[in-house]
Scaffold this motif. Structure first.
Motif, PDB file in Angstrom:
ATOM      1  N   ASN A 163      51.639  49.288  46.694  1.00  0.00           N
ATOM      2  CA  ASN A 163      51.590  48.182  45.748  1.00  0.00           C
ATOM      3  C   ASN A 163      52.144  46.881  46.320  1.00  0.00           C
ATOM      4  OD1 ASN A 163      50.442  49.623  43.613  1.00  0.00           O
ATOM      5  ND2 ASN A 163      52.422  50.496  43.085  1.00  0.00           N
ATOM      6  N   SER A 176      50.305  42.436  40.605  1.00  0.00           N
ATOM      7  CA  SER A 176      50.773  43.374  39.593  1.00  0.00           C
ATOM      8  C   SER A 176      49.927  43.219  38.346  1.00  0.00           C
ATOM      9  CB  SER A 176      52.246  43.102  39.275  1.00  0.00           C
ATOM     10  OG  SER A 176      52.390  41.813  38.729  1.00  0.00           O
ATOM     11  N   ALA A 177      50.092  44.172  37.447  1.00  0.00           N
ATOM     12  CA  ALA A 177      49.345  44.117  36.193  1.00  0.00           C
ATOM     13  C   ALA A 177      50.331  44.178  35.039  1.00  0.00           C
ATOM     14  CB  ALA A 177      48.370  45.287  36.117  1.00  0.00           C
ATOM     15  N   ASP A 186      46.877  44.979  29.787  1.00  0.00           N
ATOM     16  CA  ASP A 186      45.494  45.066  30.231  1.00  0.00           C
ATOM     17  C   ASP A 186      45.054  43.797  30.945  1.00  0.00           C
ATOM     18  OD1 ASP A 186      45.412  43.358  28.083  1.00  0.00           O
ATOM     19  OD2 ASP A 186      43.664  44.273  27.147  1.00  0.00           O
ATOM     20  N   LEU A 195      45.153  41.219  34.201  1.00  0.00           N
ATOM     21  CA  LEU A 195      45.436  41.216  35.626  1.00  0.00           C
ATOM     22  C   LEU A 195      46.254  39.991  35.972  1.00  0.00           C
ATOM     23  CD1 LEU A 195      41.954  42.212  37.006  1.00  0.00           C
ATOM     24  CD2 LEU A 195      43.932  43.655  36.692  1.00  0.00           C
ATOM     25  N   LYS A 210      40.779  45.257  39.298  1.00  0.00           N
ATOM     26  CA  LYS A 210      41.828  46.202  39.674  1.00  0.00           C
ATOM     27  C   LYS A 210      41.193  47.557  39.925  1.00  0.00           C
ATOM     28  CE  LYS A 210      44.812  47.737  36.531  1.00  0.00           C
ATOM     29  NZ  LYS A 210      46.018  47.904  35.679  1.00  0.00           N
ATOM     30  N   GLN A 254      42.348  51.330  39.887  1.00  0.00           N
ATOM     31  CA  GLN A 254      43.472  52.083  39.343  1.00  0.00           C
ATOM     32  C   GLN A 254      43.257  53.569  39.574  1.00  0.00           C
ATOM     33  OE1 GLN A 254      46.394  50.824  37.491  1.00  0.00           O
ATOM     34  NE2 GLN A 254      46.950  52.873  38.170  1.00  0.00           N
ATOM     35  N   GLN A 297      47.598  51.489  42.401  1.00  0.00           N
ATOM     36  CA  GLN A 297      46.731  50.428  41.886  1.00  0.00           C
ATOM     37  C   GLN A 297      46.560  49.392  42.986  1.00  0.00           C
ATOM     38  OE1 GLN A 297      48.488  48.641  38.448  1.00  0.00           O
ATOM     39  NE2 GLN A 297      49.898  47.391  39.619  1.00  0.00           N
ATOM     40  N   TYR A 298      45.409  48.775  43.007  1.00  0.00           N
ATOM     41  CA  TYR A 298      45.109  47.742  43.987  1.00  0.00           C
ATOM     42  C   TYR A 298      44.488  46.577  43.234  1.00  0.00           C
ATOM     43  CZ  TYR A 298      43.177  45.287  47.984  1.00  0.00           C
ATOM     44  OH  TYR A 298      42.874  44.321  48.907  1.00  0.00           O
ATOM     45  N   ILE A 299      45.084  45.418  43.339  1.00  0.00           N
ATOM     46  CA  ILE A 299      44.555  44.208  42.697  1.00  0.00           C
ATOM     47  C   ILE A 299      43.667  43.478  43.694  1.00  0.00           C
ATOM     48  CG2 ILE A 299      45.134  42.022  41.551  1.00  0.00           C
ATOM     49  CD1 ILE A 299      46.131  44.492  40.028  1.00  0.00           C
ATOM     50  N   PHE A 320      39.379  56.818  41.399  1.00  0.00           N
ATOM     51  CA  PHE A 320      40.023  55.653  40.810  1.00  0.00           C
ATOM     52  C   PHE A 320      39.016  54.921  39.943  1.00  0.00           C
ATOM     53  CE2 PHE A 320      38.601  54.679  45.103  1.00  0.00           C
ATOM     54  CZ  PHE A 320      37.870  53.512  44.957  1.00  0.00           C
ATOM     55  N   TYR A 321      39.552  54.117  39.035  1.00  0.00           N
ATOM     56  CA  TYR A 321      38.711  53.331  38.127  1.00  0.00           C
ATOM     57  C   TYR A 321      38.606  51.901  38.613  1.00  0.00           C
ATOM     58  CZ  TYR A 321      38.837  57.138  34.786  1.00  0.00           C
ATOM     59  OH  TYR A 321      38.687  58.353  34.183  1.00  0.00           O
TER      60      TYR A 321
END
Length: 135
Positions: free
Chosen positions: A5, A10-11, A14, A16, A22, A24, A29-31, A116-117
């Motif tokens: 991370n 960061s998130a 809901d 961004l 993102k 997830q 998680q990856y932004i 991941f989503y």
């Protein structure tokens, strides 16, 4: 997974924080802070934006497995499969050399054993900047 991370934004809830989308997973998680990223695994030959070997990626993950990018012509994000083992989007297997797959918010992606989503902000990020008076 704090190392994954680091430097990726960061998130909050809901929304961004300064990202276009993102990714997830269960443990990460990856932004996305650019219009294009490469997903795969780092090696001596080069680095990728999202290294799945850090989150339990396996040998089925190619060094450059997939490219997630904003398709300006179609005004949507898309995924191009680069890895020889392909990847799943919404449980449908896609192979390298095929057309890019249009991504919708909440699409489930699987590369190797890692799922991941793909998530988009609740409102377009450009609208957020406009509401803040950012040029």
């Amino acid at each position: 997974m704090s190392g994954l991370n680091a430097g990726m934004g960061s998130a909050r809830g809901d929304q961004l924080d300064a990202g276009f989308a993102k990714l997830q997973g269960e443990d990460f998680q990856y932004i996305m802070q650019s219009y294009e990223i490469i997903v795969g695994r780092n090696s001596k030959k080069g680095k990728v934006d999202l290294d799945l070997s850090v989150v339990g990626g396996d040998r089925d993950v190619s060094r450059r497995h997939a490219r997630i990018f904003y398709d300006f012509q179609h005004r949507s994000f898309a995924l191009e499969v680069l890895g020889q083992h392909g990847c799943y989007v919404q449980r449908v297997l896609h192979h390298p050399g095929g057309d890019p797959v249009k991504l919708k918010s909440q699409d489930l992606i699987q590369i190797g054993q890692t799922q991941f989503y793909f998530l988009l902000p609740a409102r377009p990020i450009f609208a957020s900047f406009a509401a803040q008076g950012t040029p």
